[in-house]
Design a protein around this motif. Structure first.
Motif, PDB file in Angstrom:
ATOM      1  N   THR A  91      20.860 -26.354  37.186  1.00 40.18           N
ATOM      2  CA  THR A  91      19.575 -25.677  37.050  1.00 40.18           C
ATOM      3  C   THR A  91      19.542 -24.921  35.729  1.00 40.18           C
ATOM      4  N   ALA A  92      18.354 -24.617  35.278  1.00 38.77           N
ATOM      5  CA  ALA A  92      18.198 -23.918  34.005  1.00 38.77           C
ATOM      6  C   ALA A  92      18.422 -22.417  34.138  1.00 38.77           C
ATOM      7  N   SER A  93      18.311 -21.896  35.351  1.00 40.71           N
ATOM      8  CA  SER A  93      18.393 -20.456  35.537  1.00 40.71           C
ATOM      9  C   SER A  93      19.092 -20.115  36.846  1.00 40.71           C
ATOM     10  N   ILE A  94      19.802 -18.988  36.857  1.00 39.89           N
ATOM     11  CA  ILE A  94      20.423 -18.563  38.112  1.00 39.89           C
ATOM     12  C   ILE A  94      19.360 -18.170  39.134  1.00 39.89           C
ATOM     13  N   ARG A  95      18.145 -17.905  38.693  1.00 41.10           N
ATOM     14  CA  ARG A  95      17.067 -17.555  39.632  1.00 41.10           C
ATOM     15  C   ARG A  95      16.793 -18.689  40.618  1.00 41.10           C
ATOM     16  N   ASP A  96      17.165 -19.902  40.227  1.00 40.40           N
ATOM     17  CA  ASP A  96      16.951 -21.050  41.109  1.00 40.40           C
ATOM     18  C   ASP A  96      17.956 -21.110  42.256  1.00 40.40           C
ATOM     19  N   VAL A  97      19.076 -20.405  42.107  1.00 39.75           N
ATOM     20  CA  VAL A  97      20.123 -20.501  43.125  1.00 39.75           C
ATOM     21  C   VAL A  97      20.569 -19.156  43.682  1.00 39.75           C
ATOM     22  N   ILE A  98      20.065 -18.065  43.147  1.00 44.85           N
ATOM     23  CA  ILE A  98      20.545 -16.752  43.556  1.00 44.85           C
ATOM     24  C   ILE A  98      20.228 -16.522  45.038  1.00 44.85           C
ATOM     25  N   ALA A  99      21.227 -16.034  45.744  1.00 44.43           N
ATOM     26  CA  ALA A  99      21.098 -15.885  47.196  1.00 44.43           C
ATOM     27  C   ALA A  99      20.103 -14.811  47.593  1.00 44.43           C
ATOM     28  N   PHE A 100      20.074 -13.715  46.860  1.00 49.84           N
ATOM     29  CA  PHE A 100      19.204 -12.606  47.215  1.00 49.84           C
ATOM     30  C   PHE A 100      18.386 -12.211  45.998  1.00 49.84           C
ATOM     31  N   PRO A 101      17.286 -12.929  45.741  1.00 49.97           N
ATOM     32  CA  PRO A 101      16.515 -12.642  44.533  1.00 49.97           C
ATOM     33  C   PRO A 101      15.936 -11.230  44.572  1.00 49.97           C
ATOM     34  N   LYS A 102      15.972 -10.585  43.428  1.00 49.81           N
ATOM     35  CA  LYS A 102      15.452  -9.232  43.301  1.00 49.81           C
ATOM     36  C   LYS A 102      14.352  -9.213  42.240  1.00 49.81           C
ATOM     37  N   SER A 103      13.449  -8.273  42.387  1.00 45.97           N
ATOM     38  CA  SER A 103      12.439  -8.060  41.361  1.00 45.97           C
ATOM     39  C   SER A 103      13.006  -7.089  40.331  1.00 45.97           C
ATOM     40  N   THR A 104      12.262  -6.830  39.281  1.00 45.43           N
ATOM     41  CA  THR A 104      12.746  -5.890  38.264  1.00 45.43           C
ATOM     42  C   THR A 104      12.875  -4.482  38.822  1.00 45.43           C
ATOM     43  N   SER A 105      12.220  -4.202  39.939  1.00 45.24           N
ATOM     44  CA  SER A 105      12.342  -2.876  40.553  1.00 45.24           C
ATOM     45  C   SER A 105      13.563  -2.778  41.462  1.00 45.24           C
ATOM     46  N   GLY A 106      14.304  -3.884  41.606  1.00 46.47           N
ATOM     47  CA  GLY A 106      15.482  -3.877  42.469  1.00 46.47           C
ATOM     48  C   GLY A 106      15.167  -4.146  43.923  1.00 46.47           C
ATOM     49  N   ARG A 107      13.943  -4.550  44.222  1.00 45.43           N
ATOM     50  CA  ARG A 107      13.548  -4.830  45.609  1.00 45.43           C
ATOM     51  C   ARG A 107      13.662  -6.323  45.894  1.00 45.43           C
ATOM     52  N   ASP A 108      14.077  -6.645  47.092  1.00 46.41           N
ATOM     53  CA  ASP A 108      14.112  -8.023  47.563  1.00 46.41           C
ATOM     54  C   ASP A 108      12.785  -8.267  48.267  1.00 46.41           C
ATOM     55  N   LEU A 109      11.901  -9.005  47.612  1.00 44.44           N
ATOM     56  CA  LEU A 109      10.565  -9.215  48.150  1.00 44.44           C
ATOM     57  C   LEU A 109      10.552 -10.148  49.365  1.00 44.44           C
ATOM     58  N   VAL A 110      11.601 -10.948  49.525  1.00 43.41           N
ATOM     59  CA  VAL A 110      11.659 -11.875  50.658  1.00 43.41           C
ATOM     60  C   VAL A 110      11.831 -11.109  51.970  1.00 43.41           C
ATOM     61  N   VAL A 111      12.724 -10.148  51.986  1.00 39.20           N
ATOM     62  CA  VAL A 111      12.996  -9.408  53.224  1.00 39.20           C
ATOM     63  C   VAL A 111      12.538  -7.950  53.166  1.00 39.20           C
ATOM     64  N   GLY A 112      11.927  -7.549  52.037  1.00 40.28           N
ATOM     65  CA  GLY A 112      11.427  -6.184  51.921  1.00 40.28           C
ATOM     66  C   GLY A 112      12.515  -5.133  51.882  1.00 40.28           C
ATOM     67  N   SER A 113      13.592  -5.426  51.189  1.00 43.88           N
ATOM     68  CA  SER A 113      14.715  -4.500  51.126  1.00 43.88           C
ATOM     69  C   SER A 113      14.780  -3.877  49.739  1.00 43.88           C
ATOM     70  N   PRO A 114      15.187  -2.656  49.585  1.00 43.47           N
ATOM     71  CA  PRO A 114      15.583  -1.733  50.652  1.00 43.47           C
ATOM     72  C   PRO A 114      14.369  -1.151  51.366  1.00 43.47           C
ATOM     73  N   SER A 115      14.579  -0.757  52.603  1.00 44.88           N
ATOM     74  CA  SER A 115      13.508  -0.155  53.389  1.00 44.88           C
ATOM     75  C   SER A 115      14.096   0.894  54.314  1.00 44.88           C
ATOM     76  N   GLU A 116      13.232   1.701  54.900  1.00 42.17           N
ATOM     77  CA  GLU A 116      13.658   2.725  55.848  1.00 42.17           C
ATOM     78  C   GLU A 116      14.108   2.053  57.146  1.00 42.17           C
ATOM     79  N   LEU A 117      15.118   2.621  57.779  1.00 44.76           N
ATOM     80  CA  LEU A 117      15.565   2.126  59.082  1.00 44.76           C
ATOM     81  C   LEU A 117      14.789   2.819  60.191  1.00 44.76           C
ATOM     82  N   THR A 118      14.549   2.086  61.248  1.00 45.06           N
ATOM     83  CA  THR A 118      13.875   2.685  62.395  1.00 45.06           C
ATOM     84  C   THR A 118      14.902   3.430  63.243  1.00 45.06           C
ATOM     85  N   GLU A 119      14.421   4.299  64.120  1.00 44.93           N
ATOM     86  CA  GLU A 119      15.321   5.011  65.028  1.00 44.93           C
ATOM     87  C   GLU A 119      16.083   4.027  65.908  1.00 44.93           C
TER      88      GLU A 119
END
Length: 135
Positions: A91-119
């Motif tokens: 592939t031309a980029s690691i973005r094609d294979v990276i297991a946990f893609p992150k945005s420039t803000s450091g958030r994983d948009l696929v699973v919405g992480s990091p996030s607050e935990l529920t009780e």
């Protein structure tokens, strides 16, 4: 390098380290180094080379303590598994294979992480949040 240690006092920028890289098809997929294993040398580097304050160096007191019990020369390596997979998958980029893609803000948009935990989630692991009253 052991033969450069005398330069720490006069020309620390000339001291060489023992570093290594693992390269596959011209691409670095890992790297590491032989670590400082002397408590005196590590303390000197913290205080005189990095010019860390006593508060900053105190955060590493556990490391200095551990080294004082005797530590053989040792090294480590950090592998870039995503880079290796990109090469293997051609592939031309690691973005094609990276297991946990992150945005420039450091958030994983696929699973919405990091996030607050529920009780309920905290309860499952018998975890409770304690407020820091010292700050």
């Amino acid at each position: 390098m052991a033969e450069d240690l005398h330069l720490l006092y006069s020309s620390p920028e000339k001291v060489r380290g023992q570093h290594y890289d693992l390269v596959l098809n011209g691409v670095e997929i890992g790297g590491g180094s032989i670590r400082i294993h002397s408590p005196k040398l590590q303390t000197f580097v913290f205080e005189h080379i990095l010019k860390m304050t006593p508060l900053e160096t105190s955060r590493f007191s556990h490391l200095i303590d551990a080294l004082s019990f005797g530590c053989p020369p040792h090294g480590g390596i950090a592998l870039g598994f995503d880079r290796m997979m990109a090469i293997l998958c051609e592939t031309a980029s690691i973005r094609d294979v990276i297991a946990f893609p992150k945005s420039t803000s450091g958030r994983d948009l696929v699973v919405g992480s990091p996030s607050e935990l529920t009780e309920q989630q905290l309860g499952e692991y018998k975890i409770r949040v304690v407020e820091d009253t010292q700050t």
